[in-house]
Motif scaffolding. Sequence first.
Motif, PDB file in Angstrom:
ATOM      1  N   LEU A 157     109.988  15.683  81.593  1.00  0.00           N
ATOM      2  CA  LEU A 157     109.797  15.271  82.935  1.00  0.00           C
ATOM      3  C   LEU A 157     108.906  14.192  82.826  1.00  0.00           C
ATOM      4  O   LEU A 157     107.892  14.325  82.438  1.00  0.00           O
ATOM      5  N   LYS A 217     117.245  14.463  79.278  1.00  0.00           N
ATOM      6  CA  LYS A 217     117.878  15.147  78.267  1.00  0.00           C
ATOM      7  C   LYS A 217     117.527  15.027  76.831  1.00  0.00           C
ATOM      8  O   LYS A 217     117.574  13.988  76.475  1.00  0.00           O
ATOM      9  N   TYR A 272     114.183  17.546  90.355  1.00  0.00           N
ATOM     10  CA  TYR A 272     113.640  18.188  89.154  1.00  0.00           C
ATOM     11  C   TYR A 272     112.071  18.088  89.388  1.00  0.00           C
ATOM     12  O   TYR A 272     111.509  17.391  89.779  1.00  0.00           O
ATOM     13  N   TYR A 286     114.528  19.404  78.485  1.00  0.00           N
ATOM     14  CA  TYR A 286     114.445  18.169  79.330  1.00  0.00           C
ATOM     15  C   TYR A 286     112.822  17.849  79.169  1.00  0.00           C
ATOM     16  O   TYR A 286     111.851  18.692  78.966  1.00  0.00           O
ATOM     17  N   PRO A 330     109.250  25.091  86.052  1.00  0.00           N
ATOM     18  CA  PRO A 330     110.442  23.829  85.806  1.00  0.00           C
ATOM     19  C   PRO A 330     111.632  24.202  86.427  1.00  0.00           C
ATOM     20  O   PRO A 330     112.392  25.201  86.069  1.00  0.00           O
ATOM     21  N   ARG A 354     115.370  23.004  88.796  1.00  0.00           N
ATOM     22  CA  ARG A 354     116.181  21.843  89.285  1.00  0.00           C
ATOM     23  C   ARG A 354     116.587  22.350  90.876  1.00  0.00           C
ATOM     24  O   ARG A 354     117.016  23.602  90.889  1.00  0.00           O
ATOM     25  N   PRO A 369     113.970  13.452  85.273  1.00  0.00           N
ATOM     26  CA  PRO A 369     114.314  14.197  84.091  1.00  0.00           C
ATOM     27  C   PRO A 369     115.181  13.248  82.962  1.00  0.00           C
ATOM     28  O   PRO A 369     115.752  12.345  83.213  1.00  0.00           O
ATOM     29  N   HIS A 419     118.973  16.795  95.518  1.00  0.00           N
ATOM     30  CA  HIS A 419     118.309  17.683  94.282  1.00  0.00           C
ATOM     31  C   HIS A 419     117.168  17.060  93.824  1.00  0.00           C
ATOM     32  O   HIS A 419     117.032  15.851  94.065  1.00  0.00           O
ATOM     33  N   LEU A 468     120.758  24.060  81.887  1.00  0.00           N
ATOM     34  CA  LEU A 468     120.451  24.705  83.135  1.00  0.00           C
ATOM     35  C   LEU A 468     120.540  26.412  83.077  1.00  0.00           C
ATOM     36  O   LEU A 468     121.584  26.911  82.787  1.00  0.00           O
TER      37      LEU A 468
END
Length: 248
Positions: free
Chosen positions: A61, A50, A30, A59, A122, A124, A48, A28, A102
């Motif tokens: 980044l 939180k 982000y 989030y 944005p 994921r 990322p 994965h 999410l």
Amino acid sequence: MRLLVHATAAALVLGGLALPARAATVTHAYGYAWADGTGSLRIVPMKPAKVRRSGNVLYKLTPVPGAKELKLDYTRAAYSRVTTACGLKETEGRVALDRDGLGRTACKPAQLTVTLLEGAVPLRVEYQDGKAVKAQEFLLDAWPEPRTARGTVERIDDATVLFRSGGRQVKLGYTYMTSFYRATARCGDRWVSGRPSGVDKRGLGTKPCEAADLTKALKGAGRAVQVEVSYTPDANSAVEVWEVARRP
């Protein structure tokens, strides 16, 4: 012992009992997703972090040094939005988030196509073998502040340019919401053609035009051209583009 294992595997294959193939790894990323042709997106993986605000997970980044851009087919991806309905452009004060912040409103890949037309998203993204398996929106704690710089742009496609400034280069996306200011008499003129008719004291165009005019002008130029650009770093989104007619 190793020879015995190899011999046994060969015998199974020859006997019609093929060994199961090793499953490809699902991983994965982000980042900010951009449209990259029909049913395809591009995304540069970012780190990322939180942040909890008003009971929701948001989030931040940050760039990952050396991260390479990914190009992924999303035509069969499960797409989840942070809005309470698939067709909404804004959250309108209500969000649909899971415990990880999410999106949890299930939508079709065609809706992601529509969303990408608005600009950077944005996301994921879970992907495997160059294909997105799952794409989930998330909310940012804050969008990066715009930055302005002078340099050159060169057309990549109808929604992307390569911007070079100060020895660095970055791929910038633009949409119908991007403002374009021309130094020419008409929005449809070739790049800096004829005598500049709308230029400020810094040599920047002042005639307001549209993103479609930027696309046409860049196609006609067929080369890198002088500009000043206001853009959102990290998201790499062009906000305003000024045609440069002369140096200040």
